[in-house]
Design a protein around this motif. Structure first.
Motif, PDB file in Angstrom:
ATOM      1  N   ARG A 238       0.742  -1.095   0.092  1.00  0.00           N
ATOM      2  CA  ARG A 238       0.007   0.177  -0.070  1.00  0.00           C
ATOM      3  C   ARG A 238       0.739   1.144  -0.009  1.00  0.00           C
ATOM      4  O   ARG A 238       0.320   2.337   0.102  1.00  0.00           O
ATOM      5  N   GLY A 239       2.124   1.074  -0.049  1.00  0.00           N
ATOM      6  CA  GLY A 239       2.866   2.149   0.061  1.00  0.00           C
ATOM      7  C   GLY A 239       3.550   2.599   1.378  1.00  0.00           C
ATOM      8  O   GLY A 239       4.306   3.690   1.653  1.00  0.00           O
ATOM      9  N   GLN A 240       3.220   1.725   2.342  1.00  0.00           N
ATOM     10  CA  GLN A 240       3.804   1.966   3.817  1.00  0.00           C
ATOM     11  C   GLN A 240       5.021   1.506   3.850  1.00  0.00           C
ATOM     12  O   GLN A 240       5.084   0.224   4.386  1.00  0.00           O
ATOM     13  N   THR A 241       6.253   1.971   3.623  1.00  0.00           N
ATOM     14  CA  THR A 241       7.457   1.307   3.630  1.00  0.00           C
ATOM     15  C   THR A 241       8.345   1.828   4.446  1.00  0.00           C
ATOM     16  O   THR A 241       9.569   1.148   4.879  1.00  0.00           O
ATOM     17  N   ASP A 242       8.211   3.219   4.926  1.00  0.00           N
ATOM     18  CA  ASP A 242       9.168   3.733   5.922  1.00  0.00           C
ATOM     19  C   ASP A 242       9.729   2.893   6.998  1.00  0.00           C
ATOM     20  O   ASP A 242      10.978   3.006   7.168  1.00  0.00           O
ATOM     21  N   ASP A 243       8.620   2.128   7.550  1.00  0.00           N
ATOM     22  CA  ASP A 243       9.295   1.506   8.885  1.00  0.00           C
ATOM     23  C   ASP A 243       8.844   0.023   8.721  1.00  0.00           C
ATOM     24  O   ASP A 243       8.372  -0.630   9.998  1.00  0.00           O
ATOM     25  N   PHE A 244       9.381  -0.463   7.813  1.00  0.00           N
ATOM     26  CA  PHE A 244       9.065  -1.963   7.423  1.00  0.00           C
ATOM     27  C   PHE A 244       9.562  -2.891   8.490  1.00  0.00           C
ATOM     28  O   PHE A 244       8.746  -3.985   9.035  1.00  0.00           O
ATOM     29  N   ASN A 245      10.722  -2.704   8.766  1.00  0.00           N
ATOM     30  CA  ASN A 245      11.399  -3.682   9.639  1.00  0.00           C
ATOM     31  C   ASN A 245      10.641  -3.562  11.319  1.00  0.00           C
ATOM     32  O   ASN A 245      10.576  -4.820  11.684  1.00  0.00           O
ATOM     33  N   GLU A 246      10.621  -2.386  11.572  1.00  0.00           N
ATOM     34  CA  GLU A 246       9.960  -2.335  12.643  1.00  0.00           C
ATOM     35  C   GLU A 246       8.504  -2.668  12.861  1.00  0.00           C
ATOM     36  O   GLU A 246       8.113  -3.466  13.872  1.00  0.00           O
ATOM     37  N   TYR A 247       7.748  -2.381  11.929  1.00  0.00           N
ATOM     38  CA  TYR A 247       6.434  -2.831  11.631  1.00  0.00           C
ATOM     39  C   TYR A 247       6.353  -4.498  11.804  1.00  0.00           C
ATOM     40  O   TYR A 247       5.645  -5.273  12.580  1.00  0.00           O
ATOM     41  N   LYS A 248       7.205  -5.050  11.083  1.00  0.00           N
ATOM     42  CA  LYS A 248       7.372  -6.621  10.741  1.00  0.00           C
ATOM     43  C   LYS A 248       7.624  -7.136  12.303  1.00  0.00           C
ATOM     44  O   LYS A 248       7.064  -8.186  12.538  1.00  0.00           O
ATOM     45  N   MET A 249       8.554  -6.695  13.074  1.00  0.00           N
ATOM     46  CA  MET A 249       8.798  -6.944  14.481  1.00  0.00           C
ATOM     47  C   MET A 249       7.665  -7.146  15.011  1.00  0.00           C
ATOM     48  O   MET A 249       7.283  -7.954  15.950  1.00  0.00           O
ATOM     49  N   ASN A 250       6.899  -5.976  15.079  1.00  0.00           N
ATOM     50  CA  ASN A 250       5.815  -5.696  15.963  1.00  0.00           C
ATOM     51  C   ASN A 250       4.702  -6.429  15.479  1.00  0.00           C
ATOM     52  O   ASN A 250       3.863  -7.262  16.411  1.00  0.00           O
ATOM     53  N   TYR A 251       4.572  -6.922  14.322  1.00  0.00           N
ATOM     54  CA  TYR A 251       3.490  -7.656  13.775  1.00  0.00           C
ATOM     55  C   TYR A 251       3.630  -9.007  13.936  1.00  0.00           C
ATOM     56  O   TYR A 251       2.982  -9.878  14.508  1.00  0.00           O
ATOM     57  N   THR A 252       5.085  -9.639  14.168  1.00  0.00           N
ATOM     58  CA  THR A 252       5.489 -11.083  14.646  1.00  0.00           C
ATOM     59  C   THR A 252       5.027 -11.071  16.042  1.00  0.00           C
ATOM     60  O   THR A 252       4.462 -12.093  16.627  1.00  0.00           O
ATOM     61  N   ARG A 253       5.405 -10.063  16.940  1.00  0.00           N
ATOM     62  CA  ARG A 253       5.052 -10.068  18.376  1.00  0.00           C
ATOM     63  C   ARG A 253       3.389 -10.165  18.518  1.00  0.00           C
ATOM     64  O   ARG A 253       3.028 -10.967  19.413  1.00  0.00           O
ATOM     65  N   TRP A 254       2.732  -9.261  17.667  1.00  0.00           N
ATOM     66  CA  TRP A 254       1.270  -9.438  17.743  1.00  0.00           C
ATOM     67  C   TRP A 254       0.758 -10.789  17.581  1.00  0.00           C
ATOM     68  O   TRP A 254       0.109 -11.095  18.288  1.00  0.00           O
ATOM     69  N   LEU A 255       1.339 -11.252  16.560  1.00  0.00           N
ATOM     70  CA  LEU A 255       0.937 -12.790  16.173  1.00  0.00           C
ATOM     71  C   LEU A 255       0.991 -13.875  17.542  1.00  0.00           C
ATOM     72  O   LEU A 255       0.383 -14.603  17.773  1.00  0.00           O
ATOM     73  N   CYS A 256       2.282 -13.589  17.858  1.00  0.00           N
ATOM     74  CA  CYS A 256       2.815 -14.736  18.943  1.00  0.00           C
ATOM     75  C   CYS A 256       2.086 -14.387  20.056  1.00  0.00           C
ATOM     76  O   CYS A 256       1.943 -15.470  21.000  1.00  0.00           O
ATOM     77  N   TYR A 257       1.931 -12.949  20.544  1.00  0.00           N
ATOM     78  CA  TYR A 257       1.419 -12.703  21.930  1.00  0.00           C
ATOM     79  C   TYR A 257       0.066 -12.427  22.025  1.00  0.00           C
ATOM     80  O   TYR A 257      -0.632 -12.554  23.248  1.00  0.00           O
ATOM     81  N   CYS A 258      -0.542 -11.937  21.016  1.00  0.00           N
ATOM     82  CA  CYS A 258      -1.865 -11.382  21.061  1.00  0.00           C
ATOM     83  C   CYS A 258      -2.832 -12.021  20.157  1.00  0.00           C
ATOM     84  O   CYS A 258      -3.973 -12.702  20.682  1.00  0.00           O
ATOM     85  N   ARG A 259      -2.567 -12.399  19.076  1.00  0.00           N
ATOM     86  CA  ARG A 259      -3.549 -12.984  17.989  1.00  0.00           C
ATOM     87  C   ARG A 259      -3.355 -14.579  18.070  1.00  0.00           C
ATOM     88  O   ARG A 259      -4.731 -15.107  18.550  1.00  0.00           O
ATOM     89  N   VAL A 260      -2.604 -15.506  18.061  1.00  0.00           N
ATOM     90  CA  VAL A 260      -2.488 -16.667  18.085  1.00  0.00           C
ATOM     91  C   VAL A 260      -2.971 -16.943  19.463  1.00  0.00           C
ATOM     92  O   VAL A 260      -3.810 -17.975  19.756  1.00  0.00           O
ATOM     93  N   PRO A 261      -2.464 -16.428  20.703  1.00  0.00           N
ATOM     94  CA  PRO A 261      -2.942 -17.274  21.853  1.00  0.00           C
ATOM     95  C   PRO A 261      -4.554 -16.960  22.034  1.00  0.00           C
ATOM     96  O   PRO A 261      -4.884 -17.514  23.156  1.00  0.00           O
TER      97      PRO A 261
END
Ligand code: COA
Length: 809
Positions: A238-261
């Motif tokens: 969508r063009g949101q590329t500025d903080d890709f790595n940071e976002y990916k890290m938070n997204y992974t955390r979110w999956l592991c700690y919030c979504r999947v549990p």
């Protein structure tokens, strides 16, 4: 997490039916309530298996426990192991839906399945069930891995799948290790910051309006916790590329700690709003905002139409204000030690686990349980937010803000009345009735019957001038786009300060007045500035420094200084800032004292030292604001309160129309009597709050017993006691009890003393007094009975004094 590499499985659902496969499977939907319910049902079903069947199920996920056996997992003999697909997940393949028994032999080690669960022979049922629950979670994760299309997300599912499998093998508990770190990932959390936000922005509002904001905050928190974050690749597409790595890290955390549990309860669940902070919120806010509003517009939550309209009309503004704080570099809501209470009373923070189901969202056809918010008719547009302009860059700009005492009056009157009325022993009806009786302000008690009188409150004249539009109050500050008018006022106020504070260097005054971090409350009369207060706010430390304060010499001692300070107080209360600090020189101490300042400083020293300007020989003074006080109206309110008290007294006097005979004991030498012995005083509701009452509290039944017994004994032996020795017989005086409703006599008094019924002097004196009062009420003054009553009354009080039961004050 880089070692995660999902491999394709072609073997279907391992271990059986984790989810209903008849519908298209969308991994992100596993966390939906209906699916969570199905998962729970499945777990329950498995936990209800007989023990053997449970062990069979666990066995296929366990390694062989036979001594010297190297087999690291069950291989189903009924399945051809040699897959033609090298990328296939062989382990999954072994765990087939095919039924196995504990006697079946492992294809890899030739030991029976029972050997794989030998370690669980003595295991408690709880532990067996925990492992089974993990197995159901593993089964669901396998489906997630198979069906997920996004590579990043798939990797995380696979990582968690392997983690749980390992834990089943080792009968351990899952711990996510590696670069993700552990929650919370940011401080303050979104939850805390949103709480800070409503306190900071709306804390000054009356309770009902504050409540609206609190409910909106809860809605926001709820929606954010339900939110499915966008996968990193989709986001960057969508063009949101500025903080890709940071976002990916938070997204992974979110999956592991919030979504999947949420659907794998073997993993510890954390609410998104509790573990993430500003960074994540910033990266998802625009999309989140759109989704929340869309959800309400499309009635996703089945909110009744009128409530939905209300939410939709308030939410956009609320979200915009929150976004502004999200982007402002100096917003205090992101301070870890932000601490502030709303003006009226502490309210619970919008906790992340608050379920909106009991607040906003009612299922279709479930009317009723809607929150208090929506029973309020006041439009949100009436909120009293300070008119501070914000530049596109998010920097706050204090332009000219016209302050009116009417604003603050409106904002606070309901808060005051709500809380005040709920306290005390006078009902709301009586208060309303009395308030309605007060029609003529000139009749009110207290100073300021007219503003010209010498008795008038100091700020009355200024208040009236403001009402008539003769004077105005503006908060002004220098900024890049300050208007000509504002700059003119700043120059004028600088001149007032320079003339009134001759010891201050002129350029120093100019520097501070025009410093962009300083603001000035200017008093404008006939277009010219005649006074003002220059101040600097320290939002993080929650105090404001008063830098200069002056009124031009020919306008002093007219109440302008007081009214200026009152406006400044109200301005700060609106912004939830409750502390002023200033260095006052010897000439100014008197003025500041009168404005409520003292040398006792409530702000922590570390909060202001090094921040505020220190002047040699000056005294540091502080003032703590009370957010419940409408300062510009304070003297008026006091006057009205005095009048209410006066009217209440008059009302009570009318109710007690009985005329008491009066006291005669003083003629006979008695000098002091307890207040409660004055005829009728107790009927008025009088309660002692002085020394007497304190003494009474320390009276005890036992300590009173001996003196009271002696007093009654001596009264009974008195020559004038004969009319009072026994209760009046109805047969002898038929109409006596028609007139006397609370009879008393010495025999009854004696019995009550002996049965230790008196725990205070007041009770005893009240009863004894009844004997004399009743007698004088029933009999004419010239009668012997009447005279005996007076004689006995005097005798009684002398005896009380002899026994030290009357205070000799
Ligand atoms: N010492 C003691 N009391 C003072 C005082 C002083 N220096 N200046 C005013 N007061 C008293 C007034 O008598 C009045 O008391 P009252 O209500 O009991 O009658 C009360 O403070 C407020 O009077 P008010 O008319 O509201 O204030 P003002 O319009 O005269 O303004 C000042 C007060 C201090 C701003 C004004 O006197 C002034 O500009 N002084 C010179 C500058 C200065 O010293 N500023 C303060 C430090 S920066």
């Amino acid at each position: 997490m880089s070692e995660i590499s999902p491999r394709k499985s072609t073997s279907g659902i391992p271990g059986g039916k984790a989810m209903d496969n008849s519908k298209p499977f969308i991994p992100s939907e596993l966390a939906r309530p209906a699916n969570l319910q199905k998962i729970q049902q499945r777990k329950l079903q498995v936990k209800n298996y007989p023990r053997t069947k449970k062990l069979e199920k666990i066995g296929v996920y366990s390694s062989c426990k036979d001594e010297n056996c190297k087999c690291n997992g069950w291989k189903n003999p009924n399945i051809n192991n040699m897959s033609s697909n090298p990328g296939e997940d062989r382990q999954n393949q072994q765990i087939s839906t095919a039924p196995v028994t504990l006697q079946d032999v492992c294809h890899a080690c030739n030991h029976p399945l029972s050997n794989h669960v030998k370690h669980l022979d003595t295991a408690k049922e709880d532990e067996i069930n925990r492992l089974l629950s993990m197995i159901v979670d593993v089964e669901n994760l396998v489906i997630c891995v198979q069906k997920e299309e996004d590579t990043d997300t798939k990797q995380v599912y696979f990582y968690l799948y392997r983690l749980l499998r390992k834990c089943i093998l080792q009968t351990s508990r899952p711990v996510i290790e590696g670069p993700l770190g552990s929650p919370p990932f940011s401080q303050p959390s979104i939850n805390k910051a949103v709480t800070n936000f409503i306190i900071y922005k709306f804390g000054h509002l009356p309770q009902k309006e504050f409540q609206i904001m609190h409910e909106l905050a809860k809605t926001f928190i709820y929606c954010l916790n339900q939110e499915t974050l966008e996968a990193p690749t989709a986001r960057s597409a969508r063009g949101q590329t500025d903080d890709f790595n940071e976002y990916k890290m938070n997204y992974t955390r979110w999956l592991c700690y919030c979504r999947v549990p949420k659907f794998c309860e073997s993993l510890v669940h954390h609410a998104t709003v509790d573990v993430f902070g500003r960074l994540l919120l910033k990266s998802i806010f625009p999309l989140l905002r759109r989704r929340i509003l869309d959800d309400f517009r499309s009635d996703k939550f089945h909110v009744p139409p009128d409530k939905r309209t209300l939410i939709l009309s308030h939410f956009p503004k609320f979200l915009s204000m929150l976004e502004e704080e999200l982007n402002a570099s100096n917003s205090p809501i992101w301070d870890v030690d932000f601490s502030q209470m709303p003006a009226h009373m502490p309210l619970p923070s919008p906790r992340s686990n608050d379920s909106l189901s009991d607040m906003f969202i009612t299922s279709p056809g479930t009317p009723g349980s809607f929150p208090s918010l929506f029973s309020i008719t006041s439009p949100i547009g009436s909120l009293q937010t300070p008119n501070i302009a914000v530049t596109p860059g998010g920097k706050r700009r204090a332009d000219s803000i016209i302050l009116s005492s009417e604003d603050s009056k409106r904002a606070r009157s309901s808060a005051l009345s709500d809380t005040e009325h709920s306290q005390g022993d006078i009902s709301l009806e009586v208060i309303n009735e009395v308030v309605n009786m007060i029609t003529d302000p000139a009749q009110m008690l207290g100073p300021e019957t007219t503003h010209l009188s010498s008795q008038s409150a100091r700020d009355e004249a200024a208040r009236q001038e403001e009402r008539q539009g003769l004077i105005e109050f503006h908060v002004v500050a220098n900024c890049a786009d300050a208007s000509r008018q504002i700059l003119t006022w700043l120059v004028e106020i600088q001149n007032v300060f320079a003339r009134q504070l001759p010891r201050m260097p002129r350029d120093y005054i100019a520097r501070l007045v025009f410093d962009t971090r300083h603001r000035t409350l200017a008093l404008v009369k006939e277009g010219r500035v005649i006074g003002g207060i220059c101040f600097r706010m320290f939002p993080t430390q929650r105090f404001t420094e008063i830098v200069f304060c002056a009124v031009t010499s020919n306008e002093q001692v007219k109440g302008y200084g007081t009214h200026l300070m009152n406006h400044l107080k109200e301005y700060h209360i609106k912004q939830s800032m409750y502390h002023f600090l200033t260095y006052a020189d010897e000439y100014a101490i008197g003025y500041f004292k009168k404005q409520g300042f003292s040398k006792e400083i409530k702000v922590q020293r570390s909060g202001y030292v090094g921040y505020i300007k220190d002047y040699e020989g000056a005294t540091l003074m502080g003032c703590e604001l009370n957010p419940r006080i409408p300062y510009t109206e304070f003297s008026n309110i006091i006057r009205k309160q005095k009048e209410i008290v006066k009217k209440l007294i008059e009302k009570k006097q009318q109710q007690i129309s009985q005329v008491m005979p009066g006291l005669t004991c003083f003629k006979d030498g008695v000098r002091l009597i307890p207040i409660e012995s004055i005829p009728g005083i107790m009927n008025t509701g009088w309660k002692s709050n002085n020394e007497n009452s304190r003494k009474e509290i320390v009276d005890s039944v036992d300590s009173l017993f001996t003196p009271l017994k002696a007093i009654v004994q001596s009264m009974r032996s008195h020559s004038s006691a004969w009319p009072f020795l026994e209760p009046v017989k109805k047969s002898e005086v038929p109409n006596y009890y028609d007139i006397i409703k609370s009879p008393m006599d010495l025999k009854t008094l004696n019995e009550q003393v002996r049965s230790k019924q008196y725990s205070s002097r007041a009770q005893f004196v009240t009863d004894a007094q009844k004997i004399f009062d009743n007698c004088r009420t029933f009999n004419p003054p010239e009668s012997d009975y009447f005279k005996c009553a007076t004689t006995m009354e005097n005798f009684f009080y002398n005896k009380l004094r002899d026994h030290g039961l009357v205070d000799s004050r």
